[in-house]
Design an enzyme around this catalytic site. Structure first.
Site, short mmCIF file in Angstrom:
data_model
loop_
_atom_site.label_atom_id
_atom_site.label_comp_id
_atom_site.label_asym_id
_atom_site.label_seq_id
_atom_site.Cartn_x
_atom_site.Cartn_y
_atom_site.Cartn_z
N SER A 87 -24.81 99.11 14.52
CA SER A 87 -24.96 100.54 14.19
C SER A 87 -26.41 100.78 13.78
CB SER A 87 -24.07 100.93 13.01
OG SER A 87 -22.72 100.67 13.28
N ARG A 130 -23.03 99.82 2.63
CA ARG A 130 -24.27 99.36 3.30
C ARG A 130 -25.47 99.35 2.36
NH1 ARG A 130 -20.68 98.38 6.36
NH2 ARG A 130 -20.71 98.57 8.64
N GLU A 153 -29.63 102.31 9.32
CA GLU A 153 -29.04 101.13 8.69
C GLU A 153 -29.92 99.92 8.98
OE1 GLU A 153 -24.80 99.65 9.56
OE2 GLU A 153 -26.12 97.97 10.03
#
Ligand code: FAD
Ligand code: EPU
Length: 335
Positions: free
Chosen positions: A233, A158, A329
């Site tokens: 998420s 990520r 995130e």
């Protein structure tokens, strides 16, 4: 004033006073040459951004660059270039229709091609870095275009230079992927995919079979932003020292964990959030989803600040119980 909410998967109301549609690279050159430096945000599909204010002072640059073509045909793979404004999932389906494999595990991820390298999108055992050849960028400081190759993007879980070291410096205008037309690298390592293959009696899955299964799994787990606003998420899965993992294992022997190297392991943030009691819990207009605690949802009328306050409360609970600091995130836009 334009209401950005139809462009944002959280669905919160955000007014903006200047909105530029980028249809060609020249539009970027024009904008950055004439800009008076008031601040800007590059917007793709709006599925990983949370605006905190109801009125943003930023210029919004909406990436609408379209097109895709085969750049090179090799024995082992083809190089296929996709313009940044193409929809990611539609590009996956187009690739499968052409007989290409490589991105089937990334089916149904919302957003655009251009945003995919920003956080190195990943799902079901595959990340875009595994098939990414290069990225065409426009450098907003030097006002010129060039190509960055895979290793220059410093992809990690990520993360990439676009999300960290050079945040906001580059506009991605196109992405070139290495896609295979035969000898596919089928990845069925994710538990639920393997189980579904056995259940369906498929022993030699095609990329299309994997895509179909991924779509099925995602539809049962993740809320559709068209029905319930969310950004996927909300936090990254934390990577912790094994000493921290062992402390948690003493209390909860069932905690799912994935080794990163001999000293570190990754823990599912969704599990941690569930354990501290937030799963399915709603506070006013915001909550943690009933099937996936890591997904923070807008029940309809939440402001960006309310969503963020909820995230901060969840973060504080996990920190208090487990001593782990969850990192968002989702990209938080404060201006
Ligand atoms: P945006 O939200 O528009 O932008 C995200 C960031 O990238 C912003 O900082 C923006 O400024 C920047 N950006 C966008 N386009 C460009 C560009 N062309 N050049 C430079 N900067 C740019 N992600 C995963 O990795 N795996 C998943 O499985 C996954 N599932 C999801 C499920 C749901 C239901 C949702 C809502 C999100 C999910 N996501 C997932 C997150 C999201 O889909 C990805 O991060 C996606 O790549 C965001 O694309 P976007 O075009 O919507 O980006
Ligand atoms: N879990 C719980 N409770 C929950 C949620 C999850 O106990 O409420 C447990 C699950 O039982 C499982 C583990 O946590 O053992 C992992 O859950 P899951 O497989 O659903 O994946 P995740 O780690 O929560 C990650 C990505 C997703 C990606 C999936 C599939 C991150 C931050 N998220 O989620 O990406 O789709 O794996 O590969 O890495 C996104 O980035 O927006 C996103 C949706």
């Amino acid at each position: 004033m334009l209401d950005l909410s139809p462009y944002l998967s959280f669905g919160n109301t955000v007014q903006c006073s200047s909105f530029f549609k980028i249809n060609k690279t020249q539009d970027l050159e024009d904008y950055f040459t004439n800009s008076i430096g008031k601040g800007y945000l590059i917007l793709g599909g709006g599925s990983n951004v949370l605006f905190l204010k109801e009125k943003t002072g930023l210029d919004i640059l909406f990436i609408s660059l379209k097109g895709k073509h085969v750049v090179l045909e090799e024995d082992a793979y083809d190089l296929v270039e996709f313009s940044a404004g193409e929809n990611w999932h539609e590009s996956v389906i187009w690739s499968l229709d052409q007989g290409y494999g490589g991105i089937e595990n990334l089916s149904l991820i919302p957003g655009t091609i251009g945003a995919a390298p920003i956080q190195n999108i990943g799902a079901y055992g595959v990340e875009i870095k595994d098939v990414l050849h290069s990225v065409n960028v426009f450098d907003t400081k030097e006002k010129r275009s060039f190509i960055l190759h895979n290793s220059e993007c410093k992809f990690a879980y990520r993360d990439s230079i676009f999300k960290s070291k050079h945040k906001g410096k580059f506009v991605i205008t196109a992405v070139t992927l290495k896609l295979k037309k035969s000898d596919y690298n089928i990845n069925a390592t994710y538990g639920a995919i393997g189980q579904k293959l056995i259940h369906k009696g498929i022993d030699k899955p095609s990329p299309k079979d994997i895509s179909d299964l991924v779509i099925d799994i995602r539809k049962t787990k993740l809320p559709d932003p068209k029905e319930l606003g969310n950004g996927g998420s909300f936090f990254k899965n934390p990577v912790v020292k094994n000493s921290v993992l062992h402390q948690i294992l003493k209390m909860y022997s069932e905690v799912p964990h994935y080794p990163i190297n001999e000293n570190y392991s990754k823990l599912p943030a969704g599990w941690l959030i569930e354990k501290v009691g937030w799963k399915g819990k709603r506070v006013g207009n915001v909550g943690c989803h009933k099937d996936q605690a890591l997904v923070i949802v807008n029940y309809g009328k939440a402001t960006g600040q309310e969503i963020w306050n909820h995230a901060l409360n969840v973060q504080a609970s996990v920190n208090e119980v487990f001593g782990i600091s969850l990192i968002p995130e989702v990209n938080i836009i404060e201006a």
